[in-house]
Design a protein around this motif. Sequence first.
Motif, PDB file in Angstrom:
ATOM      1  N   ASP A 176       0.846  -1.187   0.000  1.00 20.58           N
ATOM      2  CA  ASP A 176       0.000   0.000   0.000  1.00 20.58           C
ATOM      3  C   ASP A 176       0.886   1.244   0.000  1.00 20.58           C
ATOM      4  O   ASP A 176       1.750   1.398   0.874  1.00 20.58           O
ATOM      5  CB  ASP A 176      -0.888  -0.023   1.239  1.00 20.58           C
ATOM      6  CG  ASP A 176      -1.866   1.143   1.295  1.00 20.58           C
ATOM      7  OD1 ASP A 176      -1.729   2.091   0.509  1.00 20.58           O
ATOM      8  OD2 ASP A 176      -2.769   1.110   2.152  1.00 20.58           O
ATOM      9  N   PRO A 177       0.730   2.161  -0.970  1.00 23.62           N
ATOM     10  CA  PRO A 177       1.570   3.371  -1.019  1.00 23.62           C
ATOM     11  C   PRO A 177       1.544   4.183   0.265  1.00 23.62           C
ATOM     12  O   PRO A 177       2.547   4.800   0.635  1.00 23.62           O
ATOM     13  CB  PRO A 177       0.967   4.161  -2.191  1.00 23.62           C
ATOM     14  CG  PRO A 177       0.297   3.138  -3.048  1.00 23.62           C
ATOM     15  CD  PRO A 177      -0.216   2.097  -2.101  1.00 23.62           C
ATOM     16  N   HIS A 178       0.399   4.173   0.962  1.00 18.36           N
ATOM     17  CA  HIS A 178       0.316   4.920   2.220  1.00 18.36           C
ATOM     18  C   HIS A 178       1.229   4.294   3.270  1.00 18.36           C
ATOM     19  O   HIS A 178       1.883   5.012   4.053  1.00 18.36           O
ATOM     20  CB  HIS A 178      -1.128   4.953   2.729  1.00 18.36           C
ATOM     21  CG  HIS A 178      -2.060   5.687   1.835  1.00 18.36           C
ATOM     22  ND1 HIS A 178      -2.009   7.059   1.642  1.00 18.36           N
ATOM     23  CD2 HIS A 178      -3.079   5.245   1.049  1.00 18.36           C
ATOM     24  CE1 HIS A 178      -2.949   7.437   0.803  1.00 18.36           C
ATOM     25  NE2 HIS A 178      -3.621   6.350   0.419  1.00 18.36           N
ATOM     26  N   ARG A 179       1.306   2.966   3.295  1.00 17.77           N
ATOM     27  CA  ARG A 179       2.203   2.286   4.234  1.00 17.77           C
ATOM     28  C   ARG A 179       3.655   2.481   3.805  1.00 17.77           C
ATOM     29  O   ARG A 179       4.545   2.670   4.643  1.00 17.77           O
ATOM     30  CB  ARG A 179       1.857   0.801   4.312  1.00 17.77           C
ATOM     31  CG  ARG A 179       0.482   0.505   4.846  1.00 17.77           C
ATOM     32  CD  ARG A 179       0.223  -0.993   4.942  1.00 17.77           C
ATOM     33  NE  ARG A 179       0.986  -1.605   6.017  1.00 17.77           N
ATOM     34  CZ  ARG A 179       0.941  -2.893   6.329  1.00 17.77           C
ATOM     35  NH1 ARG A 179       0.189  -3.713   5.596  1.00 17.77           N
ATOM     36  NH2 ARG A 179       1.645  -3.384   7.324  1.00 17.77           N
ATOM     37  N   ALA A 180       3.895   2.398   2.512  1.00 20.04           N
ATOM     38  CA  ALA A 180       5.263   2.538   2.006  1.00 20.04           C
ATOM     39  C   ALA A 180       5.841   3.910   2.316  1.00 20.04           C
ATOM     40  O   ALA A 180       7.060   4.059   2.484  1.00 20.04           O
ATOM     41  CB  ALA A 180       5.298   2.282   0.507  1.00 20.04           C
ATOM     42  N   GLY A 181       4.963   4.923   2.395  1.00 19.44           N
ATOM     43  CA  GLY A 181       5.446   6.278   2.621  1.00 19.44           C
ATOM     44  C   GLY A 181       5.235   6.807   4.018  1.00 19.44           C
ATOM     45  O   GLY A 181       5.410   8.009   4.250  1.00 19.44           O
ATOM     46  N   GLN A 185       9.289   1.027   9.136  1.00 18.51           N
ATOM     47  CA  GLN A 185      10.072  -0.045   8.520  1.00 18.51           C
ATOM     48  C   GLN A 185       9.233  -1.309   8.418  1.00 18.51           C
ATOM     49  O   GLN A 185       8.582  -1.731   9.368  1.00 18.51           O
ATOM     50  CB  GLN A 185      11.322  -0.343   9.348  1.00 18.51           C
ATOM     51  CG  GLN A 185      12.147  -1.503   8.800  1.00 18.51           C
ATOM     52  CD  GLN A 185      13.297  -1.881   9.708  1.00 18.51           C
ATOM     53  OE1 GLN A 185      13.483  -1.287  10.771  1.00 18.51           O
ATOM     54  NE2 GLN A 185      14.070  -2.868   9.303  1.00 18.51           N
ATOM     55  N   TYR A 186       9.249  -1.933   7.243  1.00 20.50           N
ATOM     56  CA  TYR A 186       8.577  -3.206   7.025  1.00 20.50           C
ATOM     57  C   TYR A 186       9.569  -4.197   6.421  1.00 20.50           C
ATOM     58  O   TYR A 186      10.495  -3.808   5.707  1.00 20.50           O
ATOM     59  CB  TYR A 186       7.375  -3.048   6.083  1.00 20.50           C
ATOM     60  CG  TYR A 186       6.290  -2.140   6.609  1.00 20.50           C
ATOM     61  CD1 TYR A 186       5.435  -2.560   7.622  1.00 20.50           C
ATOM     62  CD2 TYR A 186       6.124  -0.855   6.103  1.00 20.50           C
ATOM     63  CE1 TYR A 186       4.436  -1.725   8.117  1.00 20.50           C
ATOM     64  CE2 TYR A 186       5.135  -0.013   6.583  1.00 20.50           C
ATOM     65  CZ  TYR A 186       4.294  -0.453   7.586  1.00 20.50           C
ATOM     66  OH  TYR A 186       3.318   0.373   8.076  1.00 20.50           O
ATOM     67  N   MET A 187       9.345  -5.474   6.705  1.00 23.47           N
ATOM     68  CA  MET A 187      10.200  -6.515   6.150  1.00 23.47           C
ATOM     69  C   MET A 187       9.627  -6.959   4.804  1.00 23.47           C
ATOM     70  O   MET A 187       8.558  -7.570   4.733  1.00 23.47           O
ATOM     71  CB  MET A 187      10.273  -7.708   7.102  1.00 23.47           C
ATOM     72  CG  MET A 187      10.939  -7.409   8.430  1.00 23.47           C
ATOM     73  SD  MET A 187      12.686  -6.945   8.250  1.00 23.47           S
ATOM     74  CE  MET A 187      13.364  -8.464   7.616  1.00 23.47           C
ATOM     75  N   LEU A 188      10.344  -6.629   3.731  1.00 22.48           N
ATOM     76  CA  LEU A 188       9.926  -7.013   2.386  1.00 22.48           C
ATOM     77  C   LEU A 188      10.967  -7.958   1.794  1.00 22.48           C
ATOM     78  O   LEU A 188      12.168  -7.698   1.888  1.00 22.48           O
ATOM     79  CB  LEU A 188       9.787  -5.786   1.483  1.00 22.48           C
ATOM     80  CG  LEU A 188       8.551  -4.916   1.693  1.00 22.48           C
ATOM     81  CD1 LEU A 188       8.689  -3.597   0.931  1.00 22.48           C
ATOM     82  CD2 LEU A 188       7.306  -5.657   1.226  1.00 22.48           C
ATOM     83  N   PRO A 189      10.533  -9.060   1.186  1.00 24.63           N
ATOM     84  CA  PRO A 189      11.493  -9.979   0.581  1.00 24.63           C
ATOM     85  C   PRO A 189      12.121  -9.365  -0.664  1.00 24.63           C
ATOM     86  O   PRO A 189      11.606  -8.378  -1.211  1.00 24.63           O
ATOM     87  CB  PRO A 189      10.630 -11.194   0.216  1.00 24.63           C
ATOM     88  CG  PRO A 189       9.266 -10.623   0.004  1.00 24.63           C
ATOM     89  CD  PRO A 189       9.139  -9.498   0.988  1.00 24.63           C
TER      90      PRO A 189
END
Length: 211
Positions: A176-181, A185-189
């Motif tokens: 989600d762009p809102h979460r990305a911005g 910090q999120y764990m993305l593979p």
Amino acid sequence: MAGHLRQPPVSVSMEAVVQTALDRGYTAQGEMFSAGDMALLAEEVTGWRAELLSGGMRGDNTKAVLKHLVDGQPVLIPYDEDFNHEPCQRNGHRAHWAVASGVLLGLDQGSVCREHTQPDPTLPWLLLPQDSPSHPFPTAGIREAYILAKQGKSLRYQLWSLDKVSESNAQLRDIDPHRAGDGTQYMLPKGGVEAGLAGQVVLLHNGGQTQ
């Protein structure tokens, strides 16, 4: 939720699940964008043996998923969750996990072996599998399929069209762009949400750990 389906049930708190995922580096905020990591986490906290199925939920994988559910074993499915918890298509912006634990098949008349089924007491047209170590899976005559599934925030199980679940699962592409911005910090593979989730499900087998 999957642990409760074991016999006897496995009780594990949400806090323990999240803490294990944090300790193993699978998550930063409780998110889970890798089906592979979900398989490892599920094995550790539930005792089920996990099998990662990739390549989407169509074709041969459809039969594998349905037979797994007919045999009474759960499937973990990433999908885009609509406001009523049902599958939708939002390019992964509303990606969540659901536990599928049953299946309803619409079959051609005469395609079911009556020897291995019994009619439901209140709905005689609904045939239920007889208790057995392995229920025979119909290989022909399947016109439609629905899975019995539950998302963590839902208060009840729902019947979802397998086609809609498959379509939702296949198009998980972006966070989600809102979460990305939002600066969190999120764990993305490697390869992002699409590489970690799209076209992948986790089959949980009642047995020991993966060899």
